[in-house]
Design a protein around this motif. Sequence first.
Motif, PDB file in Angstrom:
ATOM      1  N   ILE A  18       0.825  -1.211   0.000  1.00 48.78           N
ATOM      2  CA  ILE A  18       0.000   0.000   0.000  1.00 48.78           C
ATOM      3  C   ILE A  18       0.856   1.257   0.000  1.00 48.78           C
ATOM      4  N   TYR A  19       1.906   1.255   0.827  1.00 50.68           N
ATOM      5  CA  TYR A  19       2.766   2.436   0.944  1.00 50.68           C
ATOM      6  C   TYR A  19       4.173   2.141   0.438  1.00 50.68           C
ATOM      7  N   ARG A  20       4.715   3.081  -0.309  1.00 48.22           N
ATOM      8  CA  ARG A  20       6.098   2.941  -0.790  1.00 48.22           C
ATOM      9  C   ARG A  20       7.018   3.409   0.334  1.00 48.22           C
ATOM     10  N   MET A  21       7.311   2.488   1.254  1.00 44.34           N
ATOM     11  CA  MET A  21       8.074   2.847   2.447  1.00 44.34           C
ATOM     12  C   MET A  21       9.562   2.978   2.157  1.00 44.34           C
ATOM     13  N   GLU A  22      10.119   4.072   2.624  1.00 44.59           N
ATOM     14  CA  GLU A  22      11.553   4.295   2.520  1.00 44.59           C
ATOM     15  C   GLU A  22      12.084   4.541   3.931  1.00 44.59           C
ATOM     16  N   VAL A  23      13.046   3.737   4.331  1.00 44.29           N
ATOM     17  CA  VAL A  23      13.632   3.876   5.670  1.00 44.29           C
ATOM     18  C   VAL A  23      15.020   4.496   5.530  1.00 44.29           C
ATOM     19  N   ILE A  24      15.232   5.593   6.226  1.00 47.51           N
ATOM     20  CA  ILE A  24      16.499   6.331   6.155  1.00 47.51           C
ATOM     21  C   ILE A  24      17.131   6.381   7.546  1.00 47.51           C
ATOM     22  N   LEU A  37      12.996   5.851  21.674  1.00 50.64           N
ATOM     23  CA  LEU A  37      12.681   6.233  20.303  1.00 50.64           C
ATOM     24  C   LEU A  37      11.510   7.201  20.324  1.00 50.64           C
ATOM     25  N   CYS A  38      11.745   8.433  19.883  1.00 48.25           N
ATOM     26  CA  CYS A  38      10.717   9.485  19.923  1.00 48.25           C
ATOM     27  C   CYS A  38      10.348   9.908  18.502  1.00 48.25           C
ATOM     28  N   ALA A  39       9.076   9.756  18.156  1.00 49.37           N
ATOM     29  CA  ALA A  39       8.637  10.066  16.795  1.00 49.37           C
ATOM     30  C   ALA A  39       7.469  11.044  16.792  1.00 49.37           C
ATOM     31  N   ASN A  40       7.312  11.754  15.671  1.00 43.29           N
ATOM     32  CA  ASN A  40       6.124  12.588  15.485  1.00 43.29           C
ATOM     33  C   ASN A  40       4.921  11.678  15.222  1.00 43.29           C
ATOM     34  N   HIS A  41       3.723  12.228  15.349  1.00 42.64           N
ATOM     35  CA  HIS A  41       2.514  11.401  15.257  1.00 42.64           C
ATOM     36  C   HIS A  41       1.516  12.050  14.307  1.00 42.64           C
ATOM     37  N   VAL A 139      18.878   8.357  23.058  1.00 40.33           N
ATOM     38  CA  VAL A 139      17.625   8.986  22.623  1.00 40.33           C
ATOM     39  C   VAL A 139      17.684   9.187  21.113  1.00 40.33           C
ATOM     40  N   VAL A 140      16.816   8.476  20.395  1.00 41.44           N
ATOM     41  CA  VAL A 140      16.831   8.512  18.930  1.00 41.44           C
ATOM     42  C   VAL A 140      15.588   9.234  18.410  1.00 41.44           C
ATOM     43  N   PRO A 141      15.775  10.359  17.702  1.00 46.21           N
ATOM     44  CA  PRO A 141      14.618  11.037  17.098  1.00 46.21           C
ATOM     45  C   PRO A 141      14.200  10.312  15.825  1.00 46.21           C
ATOM     46  N   CYS A 142      12.911  10.315  15.559  1.00 49.68           N
ATOM     47  CA  CYS A 142      12.388   9.628  14.376  1.00 49.68           C
ATOM     48  C   CYS A 142      11.329  10.503  13.725  1.00 49.68           C
ATOM     49  N   ALA A 143      11.416  10.655  12.412  1.00 46.48           N
ATOM     50  CA  ALA A 143      10.431  11.448  11.667  1.00 46.48           C
ATOM     51  C   ALA A 143       9.652  10.544  10.721  1.00 46.48           C
ATOM     52  N   PHE A 151      -0.159   3.996  -2.349  1.00 45.68           N
ATOM     53  CA  PHE A 151       0.886   3.992  -3.395  1.00 45.68           C
ATOM     54  C   PHE A 151       1.747   5.252  -3.397  1.00 45.68           C
ATOM     55  N   SER A 152       1.597   6.074  -2.342  1.00 47.24           N
ATOM     56  CA  SER A 152       2.469   7.241  -2.204  1.00 47.24           C
ATOM     57  C   SER A 152       3.666   6.864  -1.338  1.00 47.24           C
ATOM     58  N   LYS A 153       4.712   7.690  -1.440  1.00 44.13           N
ATOM     59  CA  LYS A 153       5.908   7.419  -0.646  1.00 44.13           C
ATOM     60  C   LYS A 153       5.673   7.785   0.809  1.00 44.13           C
ATOM     61  N   LEU A 154       6.203   6.949   1.689  1.00 40.13           N
ATOM     62  CA  LEU A 154       6.138   7.180   3.127  1.00 40.13           C
ATOM     63  C   LEU A 154       7.552   6.976   3.671  1.00 40.13           C
ATOM     64  N   LYS A 155       8.076   8.022   4.304  1.00 39.67           N
ATOM     65  CA  LYS A 155       9.449   7.936   4.823  1.00 39.67           C
ATOM     66  C   LYS A 155       9.449   7.778   6.339  1.00 39.67           C
ATOM     67  N   VAL A 156      10.342   6.911   6.808  1.00 40.44           N
ATOM     68  CA  VAL A 156      10.632   6.823   8.242  1.00 40.44           C
ATOM     69  C   VAL A 156      12.122   7.122   8.372  1.00 40.44           C
ATOM     70  N   VAL A 157      12.437   8.200   9.078  1.00 39.91           N
ATOM     71  CA  VAL A 157      13.825   8.662   9.171  1.00 39.91           C
ATOM     72  C   VAL A 157      14.298   8.594  10.618  1.00 39.91           C
ATOM     73  N   TYR A 158      15.404   7.882  10.836  1.00 37.59           N
ATOM     74  CA  TYR A 158      16.016   7.837  12.164  1.00 37.59           C
ATOM     75  C   TYR A 158      17.193   8.798  12.190  1.00 37.59           C
ATOM     76  N   GLY A 159      17.190   9.691  13.161  1.00 37.95           N
ATOM     77  CA  GLY A 159      18.319  10.599  13.315  1.00 37.95           C
ATOM     78  C   GLY A 159      19.382   9.980  14.206  1.00 37.95           C
ATOM     79  N   LYS A 160      20.520  10.628  14.282  1.00 39.85           N
ATOM     80  CA  LYS A 160      21.584  10.160  15.174  1.00 39.85           C
ATOM     81  C   LYS A 160      21.133  10.357  16.618  1.00 39.85           C
TER      82      LYS A 160
END
Length: 196
Positions: A18-24, A37-41, A139-143, A151-160
């Motif tokens: 369903i989603y074009r997931m990209e993990v960065i 792990l702290c992420a936006n919602h 403490v890892v930030p996540c966006a 079928f749209s792109k969905l990104k999950v980004v882990y920061g340092k």
Amino acid sequence: MSFYSFAKSVVYGILKPIYRMEVIGKENFPKDGGVLLCANHIHNFDPPIVGIVAPRTIHFMAKEELFSVPILGKLLPHLNAFPVKRGMSDREALRKGLKVLKEGKVLGLFPEGTRSKTGELGKGLAGAGFFALRTDAEVVPCAIIGPYKAFSKLKVVYGKPIDMQRLRETKASPEETTEVIMNEIRLLIEAHKKNV
């Protein structure tokens, strides 16, 4: 295979087409030790999306109301989720979260405490700062970035991992610490929101 691993593979099989997931930034995720792990919602699917792409098992704090939902409420404890009352003043949930981190596991939470109606990053609650200051966890930030359209792109980004040493040494308040965490999430969103 644990129930968590089984559920993870099933949900991945459902959501991946369903989603074009990209993990960065997966390399930024510590391989061992306690991790906050702290992420936006931005969507109800945020927890399963973060859960299926994370390299480690996540113990999520989930709003208490979800445990009253038929079927879901019974499944959540088997998915390592535990309830928290709104407002983050739930002492039992705070104790449970500290235990998870001190045992070297991953605690996942959404510092805003509720889903953003606009998609914009909201103000974080003091709970994230509380956990960051009371443990030695990384403490890892996540966006999470994307419109959650089929079928749209969905990104999950882990920061340092965020350097917490100065905040811990200067005895920063939980509120100040949460602001630092939220700013790191904001920077990740701004850096990666193009091409979504």
